[in-house]
Design a protein around this motif. Structure first.
Motif, PDB file in Angstrom:
ATOM      1  N   ASP A  27      -0.467  -6.468   0.400  1.00  0.00           N
ATOM      2  CA  ASP A  27      -0.770  -5.291  -0.421  1.00  0.00           C
ATOM      3  C   ASP A  27      -1.621  -4.283   0.341  1.00  0.00           C
ATOM      4  O   ASP A  27      -1.572  -3.083   0.065  1.00  0.00           O
ATOM      5  CB  ASP A  27      -1.514  -5.721  -1.691  1.00  0.00           C
ATOM      6  N   ASP A  28      -2.414  -4.759   1.291  1.00  0.00           N
ATOM      7  CA  ASP A  28      -3.294  -3.876   2.046  1.00  0.00           C
ATOM      8  C   ASP A  28      -2.620  -3.305   3.289  1.00  0.00           C
ATOM      9  O   ASP A  28      -3.239  -2.546   4.033  1.00  0.00           O
ATOM     10  CB  ASP A  28      -4.548  -4.639   2.482  1.00  0.00           C
ATOM     11  N   GLU A  29      -1.372  -3.673   3.533  1.00  0.00           N
ATOM     12  CA  GLU A  29      -0.685  -3.279   4.758  1.00  0.00           C
ATOM     13  C   GLU A  29       0.699  -2.715   4.433  1.00  0.00           C
ATOM     14  O   GLU A  29       1.419  -3.255   3.595  1.00  0.00           O
ATOM     15  CB  GLU A  29      -0.543  -4.503   5.669  1.00  0.00           C
ATOM     16  N   LEU A  30       1.067  -1.630   5.070  1.00  0.00           N
ATOM     17  CA  LEU A  30       2.383  -1.020   4.881  1.00  0.00           C
ATOM     18  C   LEU A  30       3.129  -1.047   6.211  1.00  0.00           C
ATOM     19  O   LEU A  30       2.711  -0.410   7.181  1.00  0.00           O
ATOM     20  CB  LEU A  30       2.244   0.414   4.379  1.00  0.00           C
ATOM     21  N   THR A  31       4.215  -1.803   6.242  1.00  0.00           N
ATOM     22  CA  THR A  31       5.004  -1.939   7.463  1.00  0.00           C
ATOM     23  C   THR A  31       6.132  -0.916   7.490  1.00  0.00           C
ATOM     24  O   THR A  31       6.887  -0.787   6.524  1.00  0.00           O
ATOM     25  CB  THR A  31       5.600  -3.352   7.581  1.00  0.00           C
ATOM     26  N   ILE A  32       6.244  -0.206   8.596  1.00  0.00           N
ATOM     27  CA  ILE A  32       7.379   0.687   8.830  1.00  0.00           C
ATOM     28  C   ILE A  32       8.209   0.068   9.945  1.00  0.00           C
ATOM     29  O   ILE A  32       7.728  -0.132  11.063  1.00  0.00           O
ATOM     30  CB  ILE A  32       6.915   2.107   9.204  1.00  0.00           C
ATOM     31  N   GLY A  65      -3.438   4.361   0.996  1.00  0.00           N
ATOM     32  CA  GLY A  65      -4.546   3.410   0.944  1.00  0.00           C
ATOM     33  C   GLY A  65      -4.275   2.113   1.674  1.00  0.00           C
ATOM     34  O   GLY A  65      -5.071   1.174   1.597  1.00  0.00           O
ATOM     35  N   MET A  66      -3.158   2.030   2.400  1.00  0.00           N
ATOM     36  CA  MET A  66      -2.786   0.810   3.114  1.00  0.00           C
ATOM     37  C   MET A  66      -2.793   1.037   4.620  1.00  0.00           C
ATOM     38  O   MET A  66      -2.441   2.126   5.091  1.00  0.00           O
ATOM     39  CB  MET A  66      -1.384   0.356   2.674  1.00  0.00           C
ATOM     40  N   ILE A 317       5.313   8.420   5.780  1.00  0.00           N
ATOM     41  CA  ILE A 317       3.849   8.356   5.608  1.00  0.00           C
ATOM     42  C   ILE A 317       3.383   9.358   4.560  1.00  0.00           C
ATOM     43  O   ILE A 317       2.575   9.030   3.679  1.00  0.00           O
ATOM     44  CB  ILE A 317       3.143   8.608   6.960  1.00  0.00           C
ATOM     45  N   ASP A 318       3.887  10.584   4.639  1.00  0.00           N
ATOM     46  CA  ASP A 318       3.495  11.620   3.668  1.00  0.00           C
ATOM     47  C   ASP A 318       3.901  11.226   2.253  1.00  0.00           C
ATOM     48  O   ASP A 318       3.142  11.441   1.299  1.00  0.00           O
ATOM     49  CB  ASP A 318       4.126  12.957   4.038  1.00  0.00           C
ATOM     50  N   ASP A 327       6.441   1.590  -2.105  1.00  0.00           N
ATOM     51  CA  ASP A 327       7.611   1.027  -2.775  1.00  0.00           C
ATOM     52  C   ASP A 327       8.867   1.800  -2.375  1.00  0.00           C
ATOM     53  O   ASP A 327       8.943   3.017  -2.577  1.00  0.00           O
ATOM     54  CB  ASP A 327       7.423   1.104  -4.292  1.00  0.00           C
ATOM     55  N   PRO A 328       9.876   1.116  -1.803  1.00  0.00           N
ATOM     56  CA  PRO A 328      11.059   1.810  -1.306  1.00  0.00           C
ATOM     57  C   PRO A 328      11.797   2.637  -2.368  1.00  0.00           C
ATOM     58  O   PRO A 328      12.239   3.753  -2.086  1.00  0.00           O
ATOM     59  CB  PRO A 328      11.955   0.671  -0.794  1.00  0.00           C
ATOM     60  N   ALA A 329      11.900   2.105  -3.587  1.00  0.00           N
ATOM     61  CA  ALA A 329      12.603   2.825  -4.650  1.00  0.00           C
ATOM     62  C   ALA A 329      11.892   4.137  -4.990  1.00  0.00           C
ATOM     63  O   ALA A 329      12.523   5.183  -5.193  1.00  0.00           O
ATOM     64  CB  ALA A 329      12.728   1.950  -5.894  1.00  0.00           C
TER      65      ALA A 329
END
Length: 398
Positions: A27-32, A65-66, A317-318, A327-329
């Motif tokens: 939840d604290d990390e956003l992977t691209i 926030g991630m 990112i924006d 969330d992808p959706a």
């Protein structure tokens, strides 16, 4: 017995705690996930592209926030391998955020897998089918399609040179090349011009003297190169070796812009037309910011692969910042129909087919003595937007 139950209970509590910890970390990390050809025939393109994505991620640091994380997926310049790797990643982690590809066949294969899993995907490949008959609601495209590239580059060359009556094409034999050739034929036919001939080559070819000899024998007024990256550069070099620059106009429809010209040098590039998705001298504020960033951080001006991976990453990112989620959706819904100030100026995402409508450039290589600095290889002759509607391309988002 009680001791055994107690141990079992403690084990369950520990497992729950561990899973909660993992979930919290997630939840604290956003992977691209960055899809790029880091090996194989288009490795040079992939290396530049990865730099652009990494620059966007490291500059932002966080989104929604991630903490941002880059996961690199090497396509090996092979559509089948790319699709299998992405499918495996989707199976392990579920729907996610993906960007990039070099080959159109890769984009189509990867896009289908991501759509099936409910993820988000944006790429810069060219085949018209990506936002045409094979479009889907999860797949977006930043680069102009082959239709836009051909029309925005070939038309102004023909306008500038009414003496051109015939053309010869060099085409890579895969989905991208076929789309480029089809669109080129349509423009030539509309203008009443003759296609003097066409030579196909495979993705593995590195030597083009035989093909250029065929073009020379056809004696056209215009040589139209429909290939890409190192194969395009090799074709141009052979054309120079055969003396074709003095006998006909030469147009490379889909160049890598600065990257292509740096590899060729000003002496070779001078007088040749280059179609380009991006040019570092664009004065749009977002591009001025990118140029300053690459020079400060990397010590170089941005190339096309670097710039468009940067822009695609920044778009994600924006969106995450504006939504407060990765969330992808929700990302898909937010980007569809969006207009923003991008590296080519105002860029708009069509809600009909997920195509980013942006400028495409026609460049004319300049002499070494005319360069203002080490990156000033060409003048912008024209820039335009050519896009078809979803009805024209056959796109039905689902």
């Amino acid at each position: 017995m009680k001791q055994t139950k107690l141990k079992s209970l403690l084990g369950c509590v520990a497992a729950l705690a561990m899973s909660s910890s993992v979930a919290l970390a997630a939840d604290d990390e956003l992977t691209i996930n960055v899809v790029a050809s880091m090996s194989g025939a288009f490795a040079q393109f992939g290396e530049e592209a990865e730099k652009g994505a990494r620059l966007a991620i490291e500059t932002a640091g966080t989104a929604g926030g991630m903490k941002l994380k880059l996961n690199l997926i090497d396509t090996e310049s092979n559509a089948g391998k790319a699709a299998r790797k992405v499918k495996s990643k989707l199976g392990e982690e579920g729907p996610g955020l993906y960007l990039g590809s070099t080959l159109s066949s890769t984009a189509l294969a990867v896009g289908a897998e991501i759509h099936s899993a409910g993820g988000f995907y944006i790429n810069g490949s060219g085949a018209d089918e990506i936002t045409g008959k094979k479009c889907n609601a999860s797949m977006f495209r930043w680069s102009a399609p082959t239709y836009g590239a051909v029309n925005a580059s070939l038309r102004p060359v023909l306008d500038a040179h009414p003496e051109i009556k015939s053309a010869y094409t060099v085409t890579p034999q895969y989905v991208f090349g076929e789309a480029m050739l089809s669109n080129t034929k349509a423009v030539l036919e509309e203008r009443g011009l003759t296609l003097a001939g066409n030579s196909y080559h495979s993705l593995k070819d590195k030597e083009f003297s035989g093909i250029i000899a065929q073009a020379q024998a056809a004696n056209p007024d215009l040589l139209v190169l429909l290939n890409f990256s190192s194969q395009a550069a090799a074709s141009i070099q052979q054309a120079i070796n055969f003396g074709l620059k003095d006998r006909m106009k030469i147009l490379l429809v889909w160049s890598s812009g600065l990257d292509t010209m740096q590899s060729l040098g000003a002496e070779v590039s001078e007088g040749i037309y280059f179609g380009a998705q991006y040019w570092h001298e664009e004065e749009a504020p977002a591009n001025l910011e990118l140029v300053k960033l690459t020079k400060d951080k990397l010590g170089e001006a941005p190339t096309y692969p670097m710039a468009h991976y940067y822009q695609m990453t920044k778009l994600i990112i924006d969106a995450a910042n504006e939504l407060g989620t990765g969330d992808p959706a929700k990302i898909k819904a937010h980007i569809s129909g969006k207009s923003y100030e991008g590296i080519t100026g105002t860029e708009s995402v069509s809600a009909e087919n997920n195509q980013v409508e942006k400028n495409f450039y026609l460049l004319l290589g300049k002499a070494e003595g005319d360069k203002a600095d080490e990156y000033d290889f060409a003048d912008v002759v024209a820039k335009a937007k050519y896009f078809q509607s979803a009805a024209d391309t056959g796109c039905k988002l689902n």
